[in-house]
Enzyme design. Structure first.
Site, PDB file in Angstrom:
ATOM      1  CD  GLU A  88      -2.581   1.002   2.634  1.00 40.71           C
ATOM      2  OE1 GLU A  88      -3.123   1.344   2.982  1.00 40.71           O
ATOM      3  OE2 GLU A  88      -2.430  -0.002   3.533  1.00 40.71           O
ATOM      4  CB  CYS A 142      -5.050  -2.251   4.069  1.00 40.38           C
ATOM      5  SG  CYS A 142      -4.298  -2.295   5.129  1.00 40.38           S
ATOM      6  CE  LYS A 187      -6.968   1.210   3.705  1.00 35.74           C
ATOM      7  NZ  LYS A 187      -6.033   1.731   4.444  1.00 35.74           N
TER       8      LYS A 187
END
Length: 277
Positions: A45, A148, A112
């Site tokens: 990330e 994540c 994200k």
């Protein structure tokens, strides 16, 4: 018939704000991936800019975008690469994003959707959350991308599965904490068990600003079995072969994907709206 994809997981130790240094590590990983004959390479990330907290995100976004252009060019002769970076849209908003690079071109971007805002994380200060879960068509098959915290929620992986993803790639920068590795293994397997789909995760390694990132990047098959796992704490390059046809074989004997009921999904949305009243 078996259809394998060869994955490279670039478990690098990025540093916050060191865009040039991070870029060189990503370029070296692409070169390593080409030598190993991998089909697709995954970075952690925010790999171009580094993960952490601070207004450095605001200051170095242009440099991070320039680095992405150089990385994109390297994929002309290297593997398809998924790179974590900071995206800037036309209105000036920033996103914790992943760029899908293939043969020197930007094929797509994933943003994200579940931003983190506790302990050392302060993502909502800098980033706007994504609001869509696209699936990307590649020569190797249809892929989904998560970042994540997205994995800690069941909905994103479910949506990618419904859209036909054959494998889900996860970019992460997860700091070490007691029980954290086991928790991550549990979440990945829960998403796999729910959707009967293989997954691969590249996690950051190393120590910066007193924070330890545990690494342990891994690929799992559609039954949740670990195919290959990287070293803990230190940098590593993990190569794993994943059978994309396995999920289709398993789903023929399992109803959890093919017999999802629309009316139950609609009732779930109704329950959510009731909860929010």
């Amino acid at each position: 018939m078996r259809r394998f994809v060869k994955i490279g997981l670039a478990q690098i130790a990025t540093r916050l704000g060191d865009v040039d240094g991070n870029k060189e590590k990503i370029l070296a990983s692409i070169e390593k991936g080409a030598e190993e004959g991998v089909d697709i390479l995954l970075t952690p990330e925010l790999a171009t800019l580094g993960f952490g907290s601070g207004d450095i995100y605001l200051d170095k976004v242009p440099q991070n975008l320039e680095a992405l252009e150089e990385i994109k060019k390297a994929t002309k002769s290297g593997p398809t690469t998924i790179v974590g970076y900071v995206e800037k849209d036309d209105r000036g908003f920033f996103y914790n994003a992943a760029a899908l690079l293939h043969r020197g071109e930007l094929l797509g971007v994933y943003r994200k959707v579940q931003l983190v805002n506790y302990r050392l994380f302060d993502e909502k200060r800098y980033f706007k959350p994504g609001s869509s879960l696209p699936v990307f068509q590649l020569p190797l098959g249809r892929i989904g991308i998560l970042i994540c915290e997205d994995v800690w929620f069941p909905e994103p992986a479910r949506a990618l599965t419904f859209r036909g993803a054959e494998i889900i790639f996860v970019l992460s920068a997860s700091p070490f904490d007691r029980g954290k590795i086991e928790k991550w293994d549990d979440f990945l397997r829960e998403r796999i068990y729910d959707n009967i789909i293989p997954m691969a995760m590249a996690n950051q390694a190393g120590v910066q600003d007193g924070v330890t990132y545990w690494g342990g990047s891994l690929a799992l098959d559609a039954e949740g079995k670990v195919i290959k796992r990287g070293r803990f704490l230190e940098e590593d390059f993990v190569v794993a072969e994943v059978d994309l046809e396995e999920a289709m074989r398993l789903r023929r004997r399992d109803i959890r994907v093919r017999e999802v009921r629309r009316e139950i999904l609609e009732d779930l949305l109704a329950a959510y709206e009731e909860m929010m009243e």
